[in-house]
Design a protein around this motif. Structure first.
Motif, mmCIF file in Angstrom:
data_model
loop_
_atom_site.group_PDB
_atom_site.id
_atom_site.type_symbol
_atom_site.label_atom_id
_atom_site.label_comp_id
_atom_site.label_asym_id
_atom_site.label_seq_id
_atom_site.Cartn_x
_atom_site.Cartn_y
_atom_site.Cartn_z
ATOM 1 N N ILE A 1 -5.398 18.110 22.830
ATOM 2 C CA ILE A 1 -6.217 17.378 21.626
ATOM 3 C C ILE A 1 -7.507 17.954 21.555
ATOM 4 C CG2 ILE A 1 -6.485 15.198 21.368
ATOM 5 C CD1 ILE A 1 -4.106 14.283 23.004
ATOM 6 N N MET A 2 -8.076 18.369 22.170
ATOM 7 C CA MET A 2 -9.260 18.817 22.474
ATOM 8 C C MET A 2 -9.222 19.882 21.580
ATOM 9 S SD MET A 2 -12.064 20.514 24.296
ATOM 10 C CE MET A 2 -10.671 22.194 25.098
ATOM 11 N N ALA B 1 -15.538 15.447 11.211
ATOM 12 C CA ALA B 1 -16.180 16.267 13.398
ATOM 13 C C ALA B 1 -16.354 15.847 13.817
ATOM 14 C CB ALA B 1 -16.936 17.222 12.489
ATOM 15 N N ILE C 1 -13.948 11.993 20.807
ATOM 16 C CA ILE C 1 -13.060 12.258 20.867
ATOM 17 C C ILE C 1 -12.485 13.516 22.200
ATOM 18 C CG2 ILE C 1 -10.225 12.326 20.996
ATOM 19 C CD1 ILE C 1 -10.523 11.386 18.174
ATOM 20 N N SER C 2 -13.325 14.603 21.678
ATOM 21 C CA SER C 2 -12.549 16.025 22.419
ATOM 22 C C SER C 2 -13.413 16.146 23.872
ATOM 23 C CB SER C 2 -13.041 17.670 21.656
ATOM 24 O OG SER C 2 -12.378 17.540 20.354
ATOM 25 N N ALA D 1 -8.809 19.088 17.917
ATOM 26 C CA ALA D 1 -9.275 18.732 17.326
ATOM 27 C C ALA D 1 -10.643 19.769 16.547
ATOM 28 C CB ALA D 1 -10.052 17.629 18.174
ATOM 29 N N ILE D 2 -10.846 20.018 17.405
ATOM 30 C CA ILE D 2 -11.832 21.689 17.614
ATOM 31 C C ILE D 2 -11.052 21.957 16.333
ATOM 32 C CG2 ILE D 2 -13.029 23.236 18.074
ATOM 33 C CD1 ILE D 2 -13.557 22.170 21.126
ATOM 34 N N LEU E 1 -14.319 13.596 15.973
ATOM 35 C CA LEU E 1 -13.232 14.811 16.299
ATOM 36 C C LEU E 1 -13.848 15.637 18.178
ATOM 37 C CD1 LEU E 1 -10.814 16.511 13.602
ATOM 38 C CD2 LEU E 1 -10.717 14.552 15.170
ATOM 39 N N THR F 1 -11.544 21.194 12.713
ATOM 40 C CA THR F 1 -12.922 20.630 12.555
ATOM 41 C C THR F 1 -13.536 22.155 11.490
ATOM 42 O OG1 THR F 1 -12.832 19.950 14.157
ATOM 43 C CG2 THR F 1 -15.319 19.997 12.725
ATOM 44 N N LEU G 1 -11.277 23.847 9.964
ATOM 45 C CA LEU G 1 -10.774 24.243 8.753
ATOM 46 C C LEU G 1 -11.102 22.774 7.856
ATOM 47 C CD1 LEU G 1 -7.196 24.758 9.855
ATOM 48 C CD2 LEU G 1 -8.212 25.897 9.263
ATOM 49 N N CYS H 1 -11.304 13.874 26.455
ATOM 50 C CA CYS H 1 -10.877 14.207 26.639
ATOM 51 C C CYS H 1 -11.174 15.662 27.295
ATOM 52 C CB CYS H 1 -9.800 15.281 26.127
ATOM 53 S SG CYS H 1 -9.361 14.466 23.817
#
Lengths: 345, 212
Positions: A292-293, B18, B24-25, A296-297, B21, A300, A302, B28
């Motif tokens: 998931i990390m 961003a 959240i990262s 998510a990166i 996210l 971001t 894109l 995680c």
């Protein structure tokens, strides 16, 4: 090891070792020329570099065909075959298990004994598949860039991957050690029905819910394709930090789009299988967390790329491209370091 | 196509997304190390369940922010900036009132419901080739793809709320997957699709994503 197994693994290892030596030799040659191209202002021995790269791809393909042959031989010659008289007893046991389970085991048919349909990316073969994908994607990028330095860097990273493959993850030196050790006990059981039954109940669930499941044919290869694309994006991102070259950025972005596509699809296709295999108790599993990390990166990256024409965003996007790669390595290594449902330990 | 707008609403929304996210990262990564050092894999299902519940609580505020950001991002396709501020304010009031009377979960469901309806409207308008939609980039397939991709994301979050209803959860999951995959294909490969769809000469220039 039983004679049938030796008749498969013997030629596989012998030819495979030759393939690996050729791969290492070609990659070392490519690596030397790659370093020269990266470090010099003008391109060096470009035709040789290009044909070396073509050679590496052809050798990779030959090795992959050999892996396909091994898996076909396993399918053909290593079924879990029972004496016909015992089959009703085994089916009775399977029916009992099926009555209590959400997902049923197929019952045995003596005319069609269960056979292994092993995916082409288990154990060390996953590295071979991953690096083959990178080799082809890097070659595509190689053909679509004018920068000799980028061409060189793509080959240098490939040399590094092949060296890792040769020294630490050679799929040919000891073919599928875990699988053959699992199935070895079945053949060692001989004709003793009680021992056969015990071994069968150990092997059959793993065959149905791991080796033969359609998920294993879809989820991992998509992620390895994604990892390869992320690696190409990583190299272009490093170049973007050094020089503002739109052609290289576009190449990296094309690669990122493909990688994101594969990553998202691969993760999505893993979801129903995870529900089936593990129930609801996997959601905060370490590997899921790291995936998931990474997603998510990548998302971001894109999104920020939409504004990469702004000076600061250009560098921010480049750094994110590098962070994506670091996150990818971290996610892959997490399977070894962190316990959980995806662990390789 | 060259993007010339500076510091647009879209830009700040992307930066905010961003940031969320990234948080959240971070959560995680924290979860991974906690899982390992607490040796949760060796503990009983009740302790594991408590860990999952705790992680859910930890991440939920940021998921809420993500949902709210999504709810603001979607209408920006439909409304001019000044109306967008009013919409965001109205949405905030609806969320607060619903939270007060019916709880956070219901407020999120309402937010997702509004987002889903608007995103469906955006998709329909994009499919109809409406020129009234506000996108950073031009191109029919790019807009259709982006709309479908974001619809997939909204549906996925909605689907997570329904995980206890196994059949509905899986059915909606496959709808999500189809919308996402179609969206990614159309959005990422819009020039090729435009060419394939037969309108190459008309679409190709506008589907291009040149940054120069």
């Amino acid at each position: 090891m039983n004679l049938i197994m030796q008749s498969i693994t013997g030629p596989f290892s012998y030819i495979g070792q030759g393939i690996m030596i050729a791969l290492l030799a070609f990659s070392l040659l490519g690596g030397i020329m790659g370093v020269m191209n990266v470090s010099r202002k003008d391109s060096v021995a470009f035709p040789v570099l290009q044909w070396t790269f073509v050679g590496i791809n052809l050798i990779f393909m030959a090795g992959f065909v050999l892996i396909c042959w091994l898996h076909y031989q396993i399918y053909q010659t290593l079924p879990l075959e029972f004496p016909e008289a015992i089959v009703p007893l085994v089916n009775q046991q399977l029916e009992l298990i099926n009555a209590q389970a959400q997902y049923a085991f197929p019952l045995l048919d003596p005319a069609h004994p269960p056979r292994y349909v092993i995916p082409l990316w288990v154990e060390n073969e996953k590295y071979y598949f991953w690096f083959t994908c990178y080799s082809f994607m890097a070659f595509f990028a190689f053909l679509h860039t004018a920068s000799h330095r980028l061409k060189g860097a793509l080959v240098v990273l490939l040399t590094l991957q092949i060296s890792i493959l040769y020294w630490f993850a050679n799929p040919f030196s000891q073919p599928l050690p875990k699988f053959f050790s699992e199935i070895g006990a079945w053949y060692a059981a001989g004709d003793d029905p009680r021992q056969m039954f015990g071994e069968f109940m150990r092997l059959y669930p793993r065959m149905i819910f791991y080796y033969n499941t359609h998920y294993m044919w879809l989820h991992p290869p998509m992620l390895f394709l994604s990892y390869s694309a992320i690696t190409v994006t990583f190299i272009t991102s490093v170049f973007m930090l050094v020089k503002r070259d739109v052609e290289i950025e576009t190449l990296g972005y094309d690669s990122a789009k493909f990688g994101y596509f594969m990553l998202t699809l691969g993760m999505l296709l893993g979801y129903p299988w995870a529900l089936q295999a593990w129930g609801p108790n996997w959601w905060w599993d370490p590997k899921i967390c790291s995936s998931i990390m990474m997603w998510a990166i990548y998302s971001t990256y894109l999104h920020t790329r939409l504004y990469a024409n702004k000076k600061l965003m250009w560098y921010f996007t480049s750094i994110l491209g590098i962070v994506c790669f670091v996150a990818m390595i971290f996610t892959f290594i997490s399977s070894f370091y962190f316990p959980g449902e995806h662990t390789f330990q | 196509m060259t993007i010339e707008k500076k510091n647009s609403y879209d830009f700040y929304l992307i930066l905010a997304t961003a940031l969320v996210l990234a948080v959240i990262s971070g959560i995680c990564v924290y979860g991974m190390f906690y899982f390992k050092f607490a040796q949760l894999q060796q503990l009983d299902p009740v302790t594991k369940g408590a860990y999952m519940e705790w992680m859910n609580q930890l991440v939920s505020p940021f998921i809420i922010v993500l949902i709210v950001l999504l709810a603001i991002c979607v209408p920006k396709r439909l409304l001019p900036t000044e109306w967008l501020n009013r919409f965001a304010l109205a949405l905030l009031i609806v969320v607060l009132v619903t939270t007060w009377f019916r709880g956070v979960v219901m407020a999120l469901m309402v937010t997702l419901g509004i987002t889903l309806s608007l995103q469906l409207l955006v998709l329909v308008m994009a499919l109809a080739g409406s020129g009234r939609l506000n996108f950073e980039r031009k191109g029919y397939w790019l807009r259709v793809g982006s709309s479908s991709l974001h619809l997939g994301l909204v549906l996925f979050i909605l689907d997570l709320f329904l995980y206890k209803n196994h059949a509905l959860h899986l059915a909606l999951f496959w709808v999500t997957t189809v919308a996402t995959v179609f969206g990614m294909t159309a959005c990422f490969y819009s020039p090729a699709i435009a060419k394939w769809a037969g309108g190459f000469s008309q679409e190709n220039s506008s589907e291009n994503e040149d940054l120069s």
